[in-house]
Write a protein that holds these residues in place. Structure first.
Motif, PDB file in Angstrom:
ATOM      1  N   LEU A 122      23.783  47.003  43.376  1.00 17.37           N
ATOM      2  CA  LEU A 122      22.782  46.512  42.530  1.00 17.37           C
ATOM      3  C   LEU A 122      23.801  46.263  41.349  1.00 17.37           C
ATOM      4  CD1 LEU A 122      19.982  46.850  43.349  1.00 17.37           C
ATOM      5  CD2 LEU A 122      19.487  48.714  41.942  1.00 17.37           C
ATOM      6  N   PHE A 123      25.018  47.634  41.132  1.00 22.05           N
ATOM      7  CA  PHE A 123      25.268  47.123  39.626  1.00 22.05           C
ATOM      8  C   PHE A 123      26.210  45.948  40.262  1.00 22.05           C
ATOM      9  CE2 PHE A 123      30.911  47.729  39.662  1.00 22.05           C
ATOM     10  CZ  PHE A 123      29.750  48.113  38.098  1.00 22.05           C
ATOM     11  N   LEU A 124      26.844  45.735  41.361  1.00 24.26           N
ATOM     12  CA  LEU A 124      27.449  43.671  41.494  1.00 24.26           C
ATOM     13  C   LEU A 124      26.527  43.555  40.686  1.00 24.26           C
ATOM     14  CD1 LEU A 124      29.789  44.313  44.629  1.00 24.26           C
ATOM     15  CD2 LEU A 124      30.413  44.434  41.891  1.00 24.26           C
ATOM     16  N   GLU A 125      25.483  43.103  41.561  1.00 27.74           N
ATOM     17  CA  GLU A 125      24.209  41.435  41.280  1.00 27.74           C
ATOM     18  C   GLU A 125      23.905  42.386  39.769  1.00 27.74           C
ATOM     19  OE1 GLU A 125      19.959  42.407  41.835  1.00 27.74           O
ATOM     20  OE2 GLU A 125      21.104  42.566  44.192  1.00 27.74           O
ATOM     21  N   ARG A 126      23.556  43.264  39.145  1.00 27.84           N
ATOM     22  CA  ARG A 126      23.456  42.891  37.214  1.00 27.84           C
ATOM     23  C   ARG A 126      24.585  42.954  36.835  1.00 27.84           C
ATOM     24  NH1 ARG A 126      20.053  48.868  37.953  1.00 27.84           N
ATOM     25  NH2 ARG A 126      17.867  47.984  39.080  1.00 27.84           N
ATOM     26  N   LEU A 127      25.927  43.005  36.882  1.00 30.00           N
ATOM     27  CA  LEU A 127      27.057  42.752  36.866  1.00 30.00           C
ATOM     28  C   LEU A 127      27.627  41.115  36.259  1.00 30.00           C
ATOM     29  CD1 LEU A 127      29.155  43.831  34.520  1.00 30.00           C
ATOM     30  CD2 LEU A 127      30.171  44.027  36.983  1.00 30.00           C
ATOM     31  N   GLU A 162      37.158  47.109  49.854  1.00 35.36           N
ATOM     32  CA  GLU A 162      35.543  45.807  50.558  1.00 35.36           C
ATOM     33  C   GLU A 162      35.998  46.004  48.604  1.00 35.36           C
ATOM     34  OE1 GLU A 162      34.881  46.229  54.582  1.00 35.36           O
ATOM     35  OE2 GLU A 162      33.438  46.328  53.310  1.00 35.36           O
ATOM     36  N   ARG A 163      35.044  46.761  48.661  1.00 36.72           N
ATOM     37  CA  ARG A 163      34.131  47.141  47.333  1.00 36.72           C
ATOM     38  C   ARG A 163      35.480  46.997  46.174  1.00 36.72           C
ATOM     39  NH1 ARG A 163      29.955  52.972  46.776  1.00 36.72           N
ATOM     40  NH2 ARG A 163      29.283  51.887  48.002  1.00 36.72           N
ATOM     41  N   TRP A 164      36.370  46.716  45.835  1.00 37.05           N
ATOM     42  CA  TRP A 164      37.155  46.736  44.068  1.00 37.05           C
ATOM     43  C   TRP A 164      37.594  44.581  44.721  1.00 37.05           C
ATOM     44  CZ3 TRP A 164      38.924  48.003  39.912  1.00 37.05           C
ATOM     45  CH2 TRP A 164      38.529  49.447  39.686  1.00 37.05           C
ATOM     46  N   ASP A 165      37.742  44.565  46.397  1.00 38.56           N
ATOM     47  CA  ASP A 165      37.705  42.955  45.920  1.00 38.56           C
ATOM     48  C   ASP A 165      36.842  42.459  45.441  1.00 38.56           C
ATOM     49  OD1 ASP A 165      40.549  43.280  47.556  1.00 38.56           O
ATOM     50  OD2 ASP A 165      39.613  42.803  49.305  1.00 38.56           O
ATOM     51  N   GLU A 173      36.483  40.110  41.539  1.00 36.83           N
ATOM     52  CA  GLU A 173      35.140  38.686  42.548  1.00 36.83           C
ATOM     53  C   GLU A 173      33.859  37.937  41.182  1.00 36.83           C
ATOM     54  OE1 GLU A 173      35.076  34.847  43.459  1.00 36.83           O
ATOM     55  OE2 GLU A 173      36.284  36.288  44.598  1.00 36.83           O
ATOM     56  N   VAL A 174      32.705  39.533  41.430  1.00 39.36           N
ATOM     57  CA  VAL A 174      32.072  39.011  40.074  1.00 39.36           C
ATOM     58  C   VAL A 174      33.059  38.907  38.678  1.00 39.36           C
ATOM     59  CG1 VAL A 174      30.504  40.279  39.243  1.00 39.36           C
ATOM     60  CG2 VAL A 174      30.254  40.367  41.190  1.00 39.36           C
ATOM     61  N   VAL A 175      33.898  40.164  38.358  1.00 39.69           N
ATOM     62  CA  VAL A 175      34.329  40.064  36.887  1.00 39.69           C
ATOM     63  C   VAL A 175      35.287  38.862  36.957  1.00 39.69           C
ATOM     64  CG1 VAL A 175      36.215  41.402  36.177  1.00 39.69           C
ATOM     65  CG2 VAL A 175      35.450  42.780  37.096  1.00 39.69           C
ATOM     66  N   LYS A 176      36.011  38.308  37.798  1.00 37.34           N
ATOM     67  CA  LYS A 176      36.452  36.910  37.633  1.00 37.34           C
ATOM     68  C   LYS A 176      35.534  36.116  37.062  1.00 37.34           C
ATOM     69  CE  LYS A 176      39.339  34.679  40.636  1.00 37.34           C
ATOM     70  NZ  LYS A 176      39.716  34.049  42.104  1.00 37.34           N
ATOM     71  N   ARG A 177      33.895  35.613  37.650  1.00 41.21           N
ATOM     72  CA  ARG A 177      33.270  34.530  38.386  1.00 41.21           C
ATOM     73  C   ARG A 177      32.334  34.590  36.132  1.00 41.21           C
ATOM     74  NH1 ARG A 177      29.327  34.583  42.742  1.00 41.21           N
ATOM     75  NH2 ARG A 177      30.620  36.116  43.478  1.00 41.21           N
ATOM     76  N   SER A 178      32.209  36.320  35.991  1.00 45.86           N
ATOM     77  CA  SER A 178      31.146  36.281  35.010  1.00 45.86           C
ATOM     78  C   SER A 178      31.943  35.892  33.550  1.00 45.86           C
ATOM     79  CB  SER A 178      31.043  38.281  34.559  1.00 45.86           C
ATOM     80  OG  SER A 178      31.930  38.635  34.319  1.00 45.86           O
ATOM     81  N   GLU A 179      33.554  35.970  34.051  1.00 44.64           N
ATOM     82  CA  GLU A 179      34.610  35.687  32.538  1.00 44.64           C
ATOM     83  C   GLU A 179      34.108  36.867  31.323  1.00 44.64           C
ATOM     84  OE1 GLU A 179      34.184  32.031  31.772  1.00 44.64           O
ATOM     85  OE2 GLU A 179      36.047  31.803  33.256  1.00 44.64           O
ATOM     86  N   THR A 233      46.409  50.548  44.418  1.00 43.18           N
ATOM     87  CA  THR A 233      45.406  51.766  43.853  1.00 43.18           C
ATOM     88  C   THR A 233      43.993  50.954  44.441  1.00 43.18           C
ATOM     89  OG1 THR A 233      47.540  52.549  42.565  1.00 43.18           O
ATOM     90  CG2 THR A 233      44.596  53.494  42.467  1.00 43.18           C
ATOM     91  N   HIS A 234      43.056  51.927  44.559  1.00 42.53           N
ATOM     92  CA  HIS A 234      41.916  51.840  44.606  1.00 42.53           C
ATOM     93  C   HIS A 234      41.284  52.612  43.550  1.00 42.53           C
ATOM     94  CE1 HIS A 234      42.862  48.698  47.088  1.00 42.53           C
ATOM     95  NE2 HIS A 234      42.467  47.918  47.118  1.00 42.53           N
ATOM     96  N   PRO A 235      40.392  52.635  42.947  1.00 45.92           N
ATOM     97  CA  PRO A 235      40.349  54.008  42.027  1.00 45.92           C
ATOM     98  C   PRO A 235      39.129  55.090  42.403  1.00 45.92           C
ATOM     99  CG  PRO A 235      41.907  53.000  40.741  1.00 45.92           C
ATOM    100  CD  PRO A 235      41.314  51.789  41.758  1.00 45.92           C
ATOM    101  N   ALA A 236      38.562  55.256  41.815  1.00 43.09           N
ATOM    102  CA  ALA A 236      36.754  55.580  42.333  1.00 43.09           C
ATOM    103  C   ALA A 236      36.318  55.237  41.416  1.00 43.09           C
ATOM    104  CB  ALA A 236      37.244  57.487  41.978  1.00 43.09           C
TER     105      ALA A 236
END
Lengths: 367, 367
Positions: free
Chosen positions: A347-352, A260-263, A267-273, A294-297
């Motif tokens: 919070l990390f996702l939001e800020r990113l 879930e976290r990786w998904d 999503e955020v990374v894709k949108r932010s470019e 793989t879903h790394p730490a």
């Protein structure tokens, strides 16, 4: 991240030790390769590897279990055990970049004459004895690794901290001379400082044990008992899970959360470019009987606009990361933990997602 | 030896930790000099030193508390912190003989370029920077120690592991730059691997913390919580003891046991005429308000007939000891633990009392 899982397990997982228990240095393993290893911990370690199938760690596989104050201490113990004391030059220690930043710190801390950090294994071209650390899945980038030097006079230390089914498909039973694991990355109990090594050669196991004996006179017995108990409970539940679909299974539950976290991050990374992330190939997991990736730490982010100091940029947005240059890569990379508490991760996702960058005259403009 | 005491304390001393507690690396001390020190442990440490009066360890004394995996790790941390990394020669490390055998092992293990073991402080005559370890009461011989080199460029590490009222009169409040203590020698819980340093200089405390961070990423939190609890209970009982003569006091109870053992040993040694023991002077203890003599954790036996390998002689009588030559003394000495279980100690006395030796042509005849 795993706290909620363990909270849900209730009293079953509580450790209770009276004031008069486990007082002496010595547990019940005086004749073993590692005299301070708690027999209950050894049993749980061999059992979980058998169940998961990630490492050849049964008595019949010929491996000795050595416990350490985290796998960090065991890595030092392995360096000590593998470096002859009477060489004219220190033994070279290398790891393919990007490598776990602590290896360099560990190898350089005391300016030992036994070994010397030589950095990226890809660039290593010295003659003479060397040790290559193979981290798989790798920290920081999560990739599956093989040795890269492949020359004579080399010894290998496999750091398999993340080779567990919540992080990566278990594709084979690892069977190497020295394999390092840690309680922290398996169950989330980092504060216990428990790691273990599976060591083929009895003399190497004895030298590693000697290292722990001289530097810390063994390993916390309370932590060993806790690790024994919790690893044992994971095993019990995995076994119950295979016969009862209603029961909980630590690895499946944790994998679901990590997925879930990786998904969300993708999503955020894709949108932010602004940043990119590697895609991991899918593989078949022998433990789960399923294909997955793989879903790394950690997420290993790279700036698309070649921002020269990505960690500073993110710090400006209140996101704490470790800069790529600490891992033998460049500062356009950063490593971010994926294992924080739920609210921290969100919070990390939001800020990113608020970061937008344009490059003008080579200077990053941060909005 | 202390097991019976703690058994008598029952459930009050039990540590209970659920599966979801103390999971992360970090406790509640992120801003302190030592980020992985549990605040409860710091509180108990400062409290017990205040109550016993053996060390200046209050916040107003200006000392920082640094926790380690036993005082063994803290000694290495102190060497690391006190040795500048850029010296042309390694800093000399010395201790007056007989010295604790592990110092030499620790200092030589990794062939560090930072420091070099130079042995007996009495024979030290090099120029340049040095570190002197002052162990008081001393291991192995129980004597009260002062620094012996007393030259410029020297730094001191005080190992005060045995400076507790069950072992020796508390004659003054120790107030040195670096003081090492260990849970093991205070309460008997050796298996927890908890030690602490009281460090005056904030930068030295930070470097010591860095050492623990790199080598073991902190210290077992389970063990820290157990130490916090048991030290706290000793404090509670000492305070109750001063107002209620019926309550138990760990130090008085342990001193009584140690005194009995030492009396018995002196009796056996006197009768056997084969070995001698030092006599310790009486001193006034500020904690107990009484005169008494030191009762060390070890007996330091010397052969009256100059048997050349005393440890072998005793091994032949099934008495395990550590030979004097491991402590920078000669092999006519041996160190014997006084802290074993009751039955072990009685067996030791029984076996010791059967040894009679005559010397004929310089060869010891063992009967």
């Amino acid at each position: 991240m795993y706290e909620a899982y363990w909270r849900g397990m209730g009293d079953r997982c509580s450790l209770v030790i009276s004031g008069s228990e486990v007082m002496s240095y010595l547990g019940g393993n005086p004749g073993g390769a590692c005299w301070f290893l708690e027999p209950e911990l050894e049993k749980s370690i061999r059992r979980i590897h058998h169940l998961v199938g990630n490492a050849a760690a049964q008595a019949e596989d010929g491996g000795h279990v050595v416990v350490g104050t985290g796998s960090t201490q065991l890595l030092q113990a392995a360096l000590y055990a593998l470096c002859p004391p009477d060489q004219p030059e220190p033994t070279s220690v290398v790891c393919a970049a990007p490598y776990y930043s602590c290896y360099k710190e560990i190898a350089e801390l005391l300016q030992s004459k036994l070994y010397k950090w030589e950095g990226d294994a890809h660039n290593f071209n010295k003659d003479g004895p060397f040790i290559e650390i193979v981290t798989s899945p790798n920290n920081p980038d999560g990739l599956i690794r093989e040795p890269v030097v492949n020359r004579p006079n080399g010894k290998l230390i496999y750091d398999l901290a993340y080779y567990w089914p919540h992080h990566t498909p278990i594709t084979h039973k690892a069977d190497y001379d020295i394999m390092l694991f840690t309680f922290s990355k398996c169950t989330g109990h980092a504060g216990s400082r428990i790691g273990w090594a599976i060591v083929k050669d009895k003399e190497v196991a004895a030298k590693m044990t000697k290292f722990m004996e001289v530097t810390t006179i063994g390993v916390s017995r309370e932590s060993q008992l806790r690790a024994a108990k919790l690893l044992g409970i994971i095993c019990d539940d995995c076994q119950a899970f295979s016969t009862n679909t209603k029961s909980q299974n630590f690895f499946d539950d944790s994998k679901r959360l990590l997925t879930e976290r990786w998904d969300k991050l993708h999503e955020v990374v894709k949108r932010s470019e602004t940043f990119s992330l590697a895609k991991f190939p899918k593989d078949y997991c022998l433990f789960s009987d399923r294909f997955y990736e793989t879903h790394p730490a950690f997420a290993w982010l790279i700036s698309n606009n070649k921002v020269k100091d990505c960690a500073s940029l993110l710090r400006g947005h209140k996101i704490l990361t470790r800069s790529g240059n600490r891992f033998g890569a460049d500062a356009t990379y950063v490593r971010v933990s994926m294992l924080g508490r739920e609210e921290e991760f969100n919070l990390f996702l939001e800020r990113l997602s608020t970061i937008k960058i344009g490059i003008c005259n080579g200077i990053a403009h941060i909005n």
